[in-house]
Design a protein around this motif. Sequence first.
Motif, mmCIF file in Angstrom:
data_model
loop_
_atom_site.group_PDB
_atom_site.id
_atom_site.type_symbol
_atom_site.label_atom_id
_atom_site.label_comp_id
_atom_site.label_asym_id
_atom_site.label_seq_id
_atom_site.Cartn_x
_atom_site.Cartn_y
_atom_site.Cartn_z
ATOM 1 N N LEU A 73 0.831 -1.198 0.000
ATOM 2 C CA LEU A 73 0.000 0.000 0.000
ATOM 3 C C LEU A 73 0.867 1.251 0.000
ATOM 4 O O LEU A 73 0.663 2.165 -0.796
ATOM 5 N N THR A 74 1.863 1.313 0.878
ATOM 6 C CA THR A 74 2.679 2.520 0.983
ATOM 7 C C THR A 74 3.659 2.646 -0.172
ATOM 8 O O THR A 74 4.085 3.751 -0.497
ATOM 9 N N GLN A 75 4.018 1.531 -0.816
ATOM 10 C CA GLN A 75 4.992 1.607 -1.902
ATOM 11 C C GLN A 75 4.355 1.773 -3.270
ATOM 12 O O GLN A 75 4.868 2.493 -4.115
ATOM 13 N N TRP A 76 3.219 1.068 -3.504
ATOM 14 C CA TRP A 76 2.716 0.980 -4.868
ATOM 15 C C TRP A 76 1.257 1.400 -5.031
ATOM 16 O O TRP A 76 0.671 1.195 -6.085
ATOM 17 N N TRP A 77 0.686 1.981 -4.028
ATOM 18 C CA TRP A 77 -0.727 2.349 -4.106
ATOM 19 C C TRP A 77 -0.996 3.309 -5.259
ATOM 20 O O TRP A 77 -0.249 4.260 -5.498
ATOM 21 N N LYS A 78 -2.108 3.072 -5.982
ATOM 22 C CA LYS A 78 -2.592 4.005 -6.994
ATOM 23 C C LYS A 78 -4.107 4.073 -6.891
ATOM 24 O O LYS A 78 -4.783 3.066 -7.059
ATOM 25 N N THR A 79 -4.636 5.239 -6.599
ATOM 26 C CA THR A 79 -6.080 5.396 -6.502
ATOM 27 C C THR A 79 -6.685 5.362 -7.903
ATOM 28 O O THR A 79 -6.312 6.147 -8.768
ATOM 29 N N ASP A 80 -7.621 4.440 -8.131
ATOM 30 C CA ASP A 80 -8.299 4.321 -9.415
ATOM 31 C C ASP A 80 -9.605 5.098 -9.455
ATOM 32 O O ASP A 80 -10.043 5.544 -10.514
ATOM 33 N N GLU A 81 -10.252 5.258 -8.271
ATOM 34 C CA GLU A 81 -11.577 5.865 -8.244
ATOM 35 C C GLU A 81 -11.933 6.236 -6.809
ATOM 36 O O GLU A 81 -11.471 5.606 -5.856
ATOM 37 N N ALA A 82 -12.744 7.276 -6.664
ATOM 38 C CA ALA A 82 -13.271 7.662 -5.353
ATOM 39 C C ALA A 82 -14.774 7.414 -5.355
ATOM 40 O O ALA A 82 -15.504 8.001 -6.150
#
Length: 440
Positions: free
Chosen positions: A219-228
């Motif tokens: 989560l801290t290294q590779w997280w990418k938000t796709d949608e809210a």
Amino acid sequence: METEPSDPPAAAAAACPRWVMLSRHSDRRAIADDAKATSAASHTSSGHLLHVSFPLTSPPPACSTLYHDWPHIADPAARIQGPQIFASHGDCLLLDVTSGDPDRWRDTVVTDYFLYEAAAGARPPALLLLPTCFIPMIFERKKKHDDEDQDPSPLWSDYTGILRRRDGEVVVARLEVPKATPRRTAELCVLDTGRLKWEIDQEVPIIHGESTARQAQELTQWWKTDEAVPVGDRFLCFVDYLRGFLLCDMAATAAAQELRYVPLPLEESPNRFPGFYDDERPTTQMFRNLAAVRATAVRFVSVDRRCCCGGHGVSTCERGKFLFKVTTWTLSLTADDDEPPATWVMDSELECEELWAMPGYGSVPRTERLTFPVVRCDDPDVVCFVVHSPYRNGITMGPEDRKVWVLEIDMRSKELRSVTVYDNSDRQAEYQVAAQLKCF
């Protein structure tokens, strides 16, 4: 921030559906008199008058389109991009418009953000120009030098969501999670329509809860938000369709704000590589969707490849080349630390062979996986999917040969409700927004 709402007609439009599927893209068209029930107008920051309207007479799975018009700009080649639908919640839409001088585009380009609110009772629809945000967030601060002038901070559609609160005000929230660091905090920039002032919290703690050590590290290294995804009048879920979502309770005070990490109920794909270059990343939003089903619950839909033997992942045999399975789960949300964490409950599974055997499937291709799931706002057991005509020998067909079908499937009863053929428009069918707009 001038707003010029149009007066609604005296009679309610009985033909309006209870919910609509809106294409994110808009078409320029003169706003007709019979569209005034959903029409509103406002000015951009550079003074251009913008009209928008939504003809809401086509119930899903047919697609509704946002129409816009620039009454004072006759040149169709004018450098204006949009408006496009940025985010949605209930009867509210966040739109973005980019404009500038064609001869000095780099120096003059500006992006404006508008909040469209549908009619409610005696209130006509309205289009509100939101104030520009000048608060730089993590990635902008890293690129910016101290001696540079302060530029407007853009809102990215995948990182930004809107939520209509119980008091009627609308919140716009943008999230950024730092990459490649072990930090356990994120940044949240928020605007509410009651104050119309942007505020930022640079140290919102991420609570990992039931996540494993590997999930917390990824989560801290590779997280990418796709949608809210907004839920009820309280929650925003910032979703990474490979790793889970960060649950934000927008009713909490700034001092008590936190992000609770919730993993998704997915099997580990044998074709997935850890890190930023996930081979599934480019297609996650084509095959997965998270949607609100109640004021405090979400439903997750996933369309996954499977082998002819039933295993997860892309098949290596010719027989299982086109096989897939659709699964739905439900999760109740809570932001109370004293309550035990809720668990995902599987609602339904649908094998592709079951779908292909349903009455009405007919000539819809059996060589393509269902894509772009959209959960009905008024019946979460029903999901709409897109099917494209297959490629020929790996070559993309021209628009005249390409077909797009939208299927409406009751996942609980395993019934094919309807099959709709779109007018050869991939753009129209993909990445649609579910909304509950009213035309009276």
